[in-house]
Structure formats: C-alpha cells, structure tokens
Design an enzyme around this catalytic site. Structure first.
Site, PDB file in Angstrom:
ATOM      1  N   GLU A  43       0.814  -1.219   0.000  1.00 39.81           N
ATOM      2  CA  GLU A  43       0.000   0.000   0.000  1.00 39.81           C
ATOM      3  C   GLU A  43       0.847   1.268   0.000  1.00 39.81           C
ATOM      4  O   GLU A  43       0.446   2.298  -0.542  1.00 39.81           O
ATOM      5  CB  GLU A  43      -0.963   0.005   1.186  1.00 39.81           C
ATOM      6  CG  GLU A  43      -2.083  -1.018   1.089  1.00 39.81           C
ATOM      7  CD  GLU A  43      -1.701  -2.412   1.567  1.00 39.81           C
ATOM      8  OE1 GLU A  43      -0.506  -2.644   1.876  1.00 39.81           O
ATOM      9  OE2 GLU A  43      -2.601  -3.273   1.636  1.00 39.81           O
ATOM     10  N   GLN A  67      -9.006  -6.725  11.929  1.00 29.87           N
ATOM     11  CA  GLN A  67      -8.524  -5.696  11.003  1.00 29.87           C
ATOM     12  C   GLN A  67      -9.200  -4.348  11.195  1.00 29.87           C
ATOM     13  O   GLN A  67      -9.394  -3.593  10.253  1.00 29.87           O
ATOM     14  CB  GLN A  67      -8.634  -6.167   9.552  1.00 29.87           C
ATOM     15  CG  GLN A  67      -7.683  -7.336   9.292  1.00 29.87           C
ATOM     16  CD  GLN A  67      -7.492  -7.648   7.828  1.00 29.87           C
ATOM     17  OE1 GLN A  67      -8.377  -7.411   7.014  1.00 29.87           O
ATOM     18  NE2 GLN A  67      -6.330  -8.176   7.486  1.00 29.87           N
ATOM     19  N   LYS A 111     -17.633  -1.206   5.667  1.00 27.19           N
ATOM     20  CA  LYS A 111     -18.034  -2.216   4.694  1.00 27.19           C
ATOM     21  C   LYS A 111     -19.546  -2.195   4.473  1.00 27.19           C
ATOM     22  O   LYS A 111     -20.023  -2.309   3.337  1.00 27.19           O
ATOM     23  CB  LYS A 111     -17.583  -3.598   5.176  1.00 27.19           C
ATOM     24  CG  LYS A 111     -17.745  -4.647   4.095  1.00 27.19           C
ATOM     25  CD  LYS A 111     -17.060  -5.950   4.456  1.00 27.19           C
ATOM     26  CE  LYS A 111     -17.144  -6.926   3.299  1.00 27.19           C
ATOM     27  NZ  LYS A 111     -16.566  -8.232   3.630  1.00 27.19           N
ATOM     28  N   MET A 126      24.127   8.592   2.005  1.00 28.51           N
ATOM     29  CA  MET A 126      23.993   9.898   2.644  1.00 28.51           C
ATOM     30  C   MET A 126      24.279   9.817   4.142  1.00 28.51           C
ATOM     31  O   MET A 126      24.873  10.729   4.725  1.00 28.51           O
ATOM     32  CB  MET A 126      22.592  10.461   2.378  1.00 28.51           C
ATOM     33  CG  MET A 126      22.402  11.877   2.844  1.00 28.51           C
ATOM     34  SD  MET A 126      23.640  12.987   2.142  1.00 28.51           S
ATOM     35  CE  MET A 126      22.802  13.548   0.670  1.00 28.51           C
TER      36      MET A 126
HETATM   37  C1  LIG Z   1      12.445   5.390   5.329  1.00 26.88           C
HETATM   38  C2  LIG Z   1      13.728   6.057   5.647  1.00 26.88           C
HETATM   39  N1  LIG Z   1      14.583   5.512   6.536  1.00 26.88           N
HETATM   40  C3  LIG Z   1      15.762   6.119   6.804  1.00 26.88           C
HETATM   41  C4  LIG Z   1      16.092   7.286   6.195  1.00 26.88           C
HETATM   42  C5  LIG Z   1      17.419   7.961   6.518  1.00 26.88           C
HETATM   43  N2  LIG Z   1      18.274   8.023   5.332  1.00 26.88           N
HETATM   44  C6  LIG Z   1      18.358   9.115   4.547  1.00 26.88           C
HETATM   45  S1  LIG Z   1      19.354   8.918   3.250  1.00 26.88           S
HETATM   46  C7  LIG Z   1      19.733   7.341   3.698  1.00 26.88           C
HETATM   47  C8  LIG Z   1      20.681   6.503   2.910  1.00 26.88           C
HETATM   48  C9  LIG Z   1      20.121   6.111   1.601  1.00 26.88           C
HETATM   49  O1  LIG Z   1      20.932   5.128   1.045  1.00 26.88           O
HETATM   50  P1  LIG Z   1      20.770   4.716  -0.448  1.00 26.88           P
HETATM   51  O2  LIG Z   1      19.332   4.449  -0.735  1.00 26.88           O
HETATM   52  O3  LIG Z   1      21.719   3.657  -0.809  1.00 26.88           O
HETATM   53  O4  LIG Z   1      21.096   6.056  -1.216  1.00 26.88           O
HETATM   54  P2  LIG Z   1      22.510   6.817  -1.338  1.00 26.88           P
HETATM   55  O5  LIG Z   1      22.530   7.882  -0.320  1.00 26.88           O
HETATM   56  O6  LIG Z   1      23.570   5.808  -1.129  1.00 26.88           O
HETATM   57  O7  LIG Z   1      22.467   7.354  -2.724  1.00 26.88           O
HETATM   58  C10 LIG Z   1      19.065   7.007   4.882  1.00 26.88           C
HETATM   59  C11 LIG Z   1      19.198   5.724   5.572  1.00 26.88           C
HETATM   60  C12 LIG Z   1      15.162   7.837   5.296  1.00 26.88           C
HETATM   61  N3  LIG Z   1      15.387   8.996   4.682  1.00 26.88           N
HETATM   62  N4  LIG Z   1      14.018   7.201   5.022  1.00 26.88           N
END
Ligand SMILES: Cc1ncc(C[n+]2csc(CCOP(=O)(O)OP(=O)(O)O)c2C)c(N)n1
Ligand SMILES: [Mg+2]
Lengths: 186, 579
Positions: free
Chosen positions: B68, B131, B180, B493
């Site tokens: 979803e 649910q 429902k 990041m």
């Molecule tokens: C749902 C969620 N969990 C955690 C984060 C924290 N967060 C921001 S950027 C990132 C890393 C993302 O890694 P990746 O998808 O490999 O992208 P990259 O930065 O390596 O391009 C994280 C864990 C987030 N933004 N969203």
C-alpha cells in the site's frame, strides 16, 4: 515572555476536531490549562474555549494552524483584559460541618457562593468566579472537610464589538464571490 | 431468477431513481471527479469496491501495487506530473496503516491526493474487530482533512468534499474511511461537486495593497532574488514566474521541490537552494537586499541557521497558506494569495529592469562551483563512475526533457543538482519527508501519468530495497519506467554524515547487496549492470531507447560525498565546496 491566553475557536460539528486541535498544541509543547466545549450563539456552530500559557509569538502560530483546519470557522486569541470570563466550581462537604454554628453560611455568603443542595449526609456549595476566587474558597472550606471538589474550564465572552455572525456573513460572501475561478481545477 | 437487488433497481429506474450500492456510488463519484487511474490493494473490508471495479474497467484503470505504501507514492507521483488528484485504495487495518508513510509524504509536500480506506462493519467499530484500526485517528496529523463514512447515503457528499479540499487552497491529502456496510447499502445515486464549505475558503481576494507595496520595494531593489518553491508548480504559475523574472531581470533560485518550475538553461536561473544546492544561490541569499519568496516555506534544509539567514533582505512572501507567514522567517510583506494571480498582478506593477552586475556575481559563483565540484563530479577523468556523471549523461541524452524521479539520499541530491530541467512538472521527489523507498513506486505513478515522455527514476541501493517489490507492478502492467540504481554499496547519505561528523565510524551503513539484475530478471524486466566508464554512455543510450521496462544497475564510487554542503547549524553563506 509567557502569558495566559484564551483561545476561542468557532467550529463546525465535525468528529475529530478536538483531536486535531490538541495535536496542534501538543506538537508545540503547549499545555492545555482548561478546555471547554459548548454551543455558540449561532445554531450549529460550536465554541471551544482553551486556556494556555505561552508566548505571544507561539500563540499566534498555533492560532493560525487552527484556523487552517478545514472545519474551523474562526479563531480568536485574547489576553485576560480582552474578555469577561468565569469558571464554576462545586464543593461537597459533610452536613455535620454545618453543625459548627453558622461559619459555613458566613463563608458562603462572603464568597458570593451559594448552597446548592443539603441532604442528611452532605451539602453542595456552588461558586462562580475566577480561578483564584474558587481556589480561595476551597482553602477556606478545607478545615471543614471537603469531600469532593470539581471545577469547570473557563467560559469566556469577548469584549470585542464585532460578533461571530458578522464574521460568518463576511466569510460566506468572500467564499461565494471572491476570486473563485470559473472552473475549479481537476 | 433476478436477485433482490436487481429487482429493486429495475423498480427504481422506473421511478427515475438510480439505485446502487455504496461501492458502486463511490466509483461513480470518482468518475465524476475525472479520475481514471487508481492505485491500490484489496482486502476483506474493501472487497465490495474491488468487485465493482470490474464493472468500470473501461473508465477506471486500477493498478495493483505490491504494497500500500507503493500505491500511495504512485498516486502522489501521478498527481505531481499530471496536476490531477491522485487516488489510492486500501483495505482496513494493515492496508490502511501501510498507506500512512505515503500519506504523510503527500502531506509534507502538499500534493493533492484522495485516499480511500475501507473500515470494518459499522456495528463492529470500537470493538477491536478483526482488522479494525482507527485510521481516522492515525491519519489525523498527516491529512488535510479526513472523514469516516458509515452510511452509503453520505458517500457522494463526502467524496465531493474530499476532492474539493484536496485540490484547492494549499493542496494536500484527504482520507475517507468507508465502512463495509456503507459500501453494501443501496442508495439513490445523485452527485453534486462541492464548490463551497462554510468553514473553508481557499480563495483569497487579491491582496492589492501588499502587492503594490511589494512592487515599490522591488522597483528600488539593487540585489533582488526570487526564491521559488513547489507552490509555483502547484499553482500552475511557471509562465507567470518567468514573465515576472524576465520583466524585472531578477534571478530565480529554486527549492528542491521547486525544480522544473523555471528552466535551468535560462540566463536568470540562479540554481538550487539548500543544504546541497548551488553555491551562488545559497551564498548570495545572504547578500540579497530584497527576497521575493514564492510558494515556498523556508524549510530548515533551505535556510540553514535561521539566526544568520537573509539578514540583509526585506522579505516579500507570496503564499497561499497563511500559517506559513512568519513561521520560520519574519516577513516584511505577506501576500496571502495564489502564486499565479499574485505574480500576474505584481508583474503589471513592477518596472522593466536588469541587474547585470548582480547576475554576474552568480556566474562567478557558478564558475567556482563548476571548477571545484561540478567538473570533477560530472566529468571525471579517472576512478570509478560518479553519480554526477550518470545524471549529466542522462540529462544530455534526454535533452533535459525527461521526467526525472528520485529516491532519497545522495542519489536524490545528485539527480536534483545535475539534471538540467527544462519543462515544468518533470521532477518528482520526496522533499519534506525524505522517504526512502519513494523512488520506484513514484516512478511507476509518474510513468502512468506521462505515457509520452521518458521517465527515469534514480535510486540508491538502500532505497530500492525498501520498495523493490514494486518491480512486480512494473512487470504486471508492462510499465516502461527506466530504473537506474546508483549502487555505492552504502546508505550513502548517512555514511557521508558519519564520515564528516562521526569520525568516519560507519555504523550500519555498509550494504552487502543482492544481485539486482537477477532480481529484475526474475520479474522478467530487462536489466543490465555496468561498472566501467567506457560502457556508461552506451548503456544509458540503450536504456533510454528500450520500449519497455528496464533496470540499469551502475556501480559508482563507494565513498563519494555530495558537495556543496551547508553543515547543520551553519549559515547558507557558510556553504562548503569541499571537505
Ligand atoms: C524510510 C527512511 N529511513 C531512513 C532514512 C534515513 N536516510 C536518509 S538517506 C539514507 C541513505 C540512503 O541510502 P541509499 O538508498 O543507498 O542512497 P545513497 O545515499 O547511497 O544514494 C538514509 C538511511 C530515510 N530517509 N528514510
Ligand atoms: Mg547507496
């Protein structure tokens, strides 16, 4: 600087509106000191009166967030000098407290309270006034054994001259005439 | 033998009534609102609606996502590229709660969406029935409005209200929870679009006095700067923004979600604002003497340290949401209006002007940024492939005319920085929430919204794995989305922050990854992995030319950091170009 504010909200009768309003206050870490919900002078419109202590800057911000809610008609923020307000309190004492002469009577009269009910077991005293007056009376009654004490939230009437229905009328007109595009976007 | 329902319907027809079930009525309401695409996932409580979908297949295409959350993101992206209201369905309980991240995402980015959740039979509400979840309570802080419907007769009015609220004023998500039994009851269907709600007036009379005083300030400005946000796109005010900028000669900087509201190849384009935005746009914000902020909300990722933000500027703020004025940055002139109308009137009241010397300062900053950051990132001579060069090549190969979607993280910042947007509504990203997992389902929604344009989604290896089951949706409907995984084998990041602010202690950010190409192939999606620079351009070209769905995994430099960067707590003018 923090100060006490009374927020008056006029709302439609939509389930959940209380929740939405408390969410706005809790997100900003503002404690609700009192909360009263009632009918208003306009049929179908509800009046919520909320007392909070916060800064003028923050109260303005939360008031704007509240006004933004779809089911809120109008929000007013007042300092204590802009409103006339009361709270009501009930005090339950054992009837035997009356036995000690007419002291209770004197206290009640001098506090502009009244005796609401007398039964063989207990008496109920009612007092309308400010929070301070109500608490002062509680102090004075304490030695005679207060069994229960309950106090309402604030009810307030504003001193402003313009009343809700003229705001509603203005809002209606604005809503119907102003600027409405011929075609609402898809 | 005819069923009871059918007999009833026939008698009703004779009486000029249109008897139908609540579920049927719901779909008729959607059709009346111009909805032809819905994303969703069925379950017990919403089965009456799904059953009726079969009867309207020629009018409503339903796309079954694999989660979803994916449906919610797809609906949002569909809205962002089409300007229409995005719609998603979910069943009660876990179906509804799975939507929440997507709803919150649409809320923070003000995207007009309507979410329909089913609820258990009305007599069971409050009993902890199977649910049953209080989705009204759960979604309250992340919807513009929500409402539970327990009687079929209320469906048309509530749906009409939902659409009106979602797409007017400051747009946003609305949730309608339908029990429902309400879906099953019979009603006499009548539909009337909502055009008026007493307590809600999204239309503002033009704030002429404020606009005229703004015009005076603009006419006397020496170093004015326009900061334009997503509100410009939501209002459809790109032309008005351009006309205003061109008449006044004022440079235009965009927020992350404002990207594509102004062409990047325009001589007045000043770049992207914010933490990983452009050097000039950030540094010169603090030298501007008049700032015209349009449809943006001074998010902390844009302003950096508020105490040192735009202190030399008079601030004019054009914004549809009154609660945004003075929320973060004190404004001097608040123009509480729709961006399109306000800009129109403002343009008529400002003088023709040009600020060549001021513009030159942006170009000088651009040169510095190009030499120190852009060139090594987008045209590296050696080493591993860089994310920036991938995005630059995609930008060149598609002439800046593709629809670009991103996930969250370094991949997002690099896509935002290096794709040269030329057309409005061609950028779809998760701004306010920064929701990892957004990119793939959003890519699906965007592709369905833009059948005539190439749609490319840039994902990180981390974010892809949050919603990668949506490859199943791509497969099922043969959605020609192009998926580019920028694989650095890290939660890049977060690793960058560990590198810069936590002594390089890489706690739980390294990702041992599966074979992404094999996963795509398991879904019958054409896929390829490349690691070498010499293969890059051809691989991208081949991907863009492919008719159907495609996944390209690109191994990029593991420990690259995104620059420039405004460190947390720093002023915009303290933006760093390098380590
Ligand atoms: C749902 C969620 N969990 C955690 C984060 C924290 N967060 C921001 S950027 C990132 C890393 C993302 O890694 P990746 O998808 O490999 O992208 P990259 O930065 O390596 O391009 C994280 C864990 C987030 N933004 N969203
Ligand atoms: Mg990564």
């Amino acid at each position: 600087m923090k100060q006490e504010y009374t927020i008056s909200l006029f709302t439609e009768d939509h389930i959940g509106i209380l929740g939405q309003i408390t969410i706005i206050l809790t997100r900003r870490q503002i404690n609700i000191e009192s909360f009263t919900a009632s009918e208003s002078a306009v049929k179908g419109v509800y009046l919520l009166t909320i007392v909070v202590t916060t800064s003028s800057e923050l109260v303005e911000k939360v008031a704007k967030q509240m006004e933004k809610l779809v089911d809120v008609l109008k929000v007013f923020v007042h300092t204590f000098d802009q409103i006339i307000y009361q709270e009501i309190a009930l005090y339950k004492l054992p009837t035997k407290a009356m036995m000690s002469g007419n002291i209770i009577d004197q206290i009640v009269r001098s506090s502009y309270a009244r005796i609401l009910e007398v039964s063989p077991e207990f008496i109920v005293i009612e007092k309308t006034g400010s929070k301070e007056e109500i608490l002062k009376l509680l102090d004075r009654l304490e030695p005679y054994g207060v069994l229960q004490f309950a106090k309402s939230g604030r009810v307030a009437i504003t001193k402003q001259v313009k009343e809700l229905h003229s705001y509603l009328k203005e809002m209606d007109e604005a809503n119907l005439n102003n600027n409405k595009p011929a075609e609402i976007p898809v | 033998m005819k069923s009871e329902n059918e007999t009833e319907q026939i008698t009703a027809q004779a009486n000029g009534q249109e008897l139908m079930t609540g579920a049927d009525a719901l779909l008729r309401c959607l059709i009346q609102e111009g909805v032809d695409t819905v994303f969703g996932y069925p379950g017990g409580a919403i089965m009456p609606v799904y059953d009726k979908l079969l009867d309207y297949e020629d009018q409503i295409s339903h796309y079954l996502t694999r989660h979803e959350q994916g449906a919610a993101h797809a609906a949002q992206a569909y809205s962002m590229v089409t300007g229409k209201v995005g719609v998603a369905f979910a069943t009660s309980g876990p179906g509804a709660t799975n939507l929440v991240t997507g709803i919150a995402n649409a809320f923070l980015d003000s995207v007009p969406t309507v979410f329909i959740t089913a609820q258990v039979v009305s007599t069971l509400i409050g009993t902890d029935a199977f649910q049953e979840t209080d989705i009204i309570g759960i979604s309250m802080p992340v919807t513009k409005w929500n409402c539970q419907v327990k009687k079929a007769e209320d469906i048309p009015e509530v749906i009409a209200k939902a659409f009106y609220i979602a797409k007017t004023g400051r747009k946003g998500p609305v949730l309608v929870d339908i029990t429902k039994d309400a879906q099953q009851q019979m009603i006499d269907f009548k539909y009337q679009k909502c055009t008026y709600i007493r307590s809600y007036n999204p239309y503002r009379p033009l704030n002429i006095k404020s606009i005229e005083s703004a015009a005076i300030m603009i006419n006397h400005a020496e170093r004015p700067l326009i900061l334009a946000g997503h509100g410009v796109l939501l209002s459809g005010a790109e032309k008005e923004l351009k006309a205003f900028a061109e008449k006044t000669g004022i440079p235009v900087a965009l927020t992350l979600l404002g990207l594509s509201a102004f062409p990047t190849d325009h001589r007045l384009y000043a770049g992207m604002l914010g933490m990983h935005g452009n050097y000039g746009a950030n540094v010169l914000t603090n030298q501007a003497d008049v700032i015209i902020a349009v449809g943006m909300r001074f998010d902390d990722r844009v302003t950096g340290n508020l105490k040192k933000y735009a202190k030399n500027a008079t601030i004019i703020h054009i914004e549809i949401d009154e609660a945004e004025f003075n929320k973060n940055v004190p404004v001097d002139v608040a123009i509480h209006n729709d961006a399109k109308e306000a800009l129109n009137y403002l343009t008529a009241h400002v003088k023709d002007n040009s600020f060549e010397k001021w513009i030159r300062e942006f170009r000088i900053c651009d040169k510095t940024e190009y030499d120190k950051v852009v060139k090594p990132e987008t045209k590296p001579a050696e080493g591993q492939i860089r994310m920036g060069e991938v995005v630059r090549l995609v930008s060149e190969l598609t002439k800046g005319e593709a629809v670009i979607v991103s996930d969250v993280g370094q991949n997002q910042m690099v896509a935002a920085r290096y794709y040269k947007f030329t057309k409005p509504n061609t950028w779809v990203s998760s701004g306010g929430m920064g929701t990892m997992g957004f990119g793939l389902p959003a890519g699906i929604g965007a592709t369905l919204g833009c059948p005539d344009k190439p749609v490319i989604t840039f994902l990180g290896d981390g974010g892809f794995q949050m919603t990668m089951q949506e490859l199943g949706t791509m497969m099922q409907y043969n959605i020609p989305l192009k998926v580019v995984i920028l694989n650095n084998s890290y939660l890049g990041m977060v690793r960058q922050w560990q590198d810069m602010f936590f002594d390089k202690r890489y706690a739980s950010t390294a990702l041992p990854n599966p074979d992404f190409v094999a996963i795509a192939k398991a879904y019958k999606i054409e896929a390829r992995k490349i690691e070498l620079r010499e293969d890059l351009k051809d691989a991208l070209q081949k991907m863009i030319e492919t008719k159907g769905p495609y996944l390209l995994e690109i191994t990029v430099e593991n420990e690259a950091n995104v620059f420039p960067m405004i460190e947390p707590g720093s002023a915009v003018s303290e933006i760093r170009l390098t380590y």
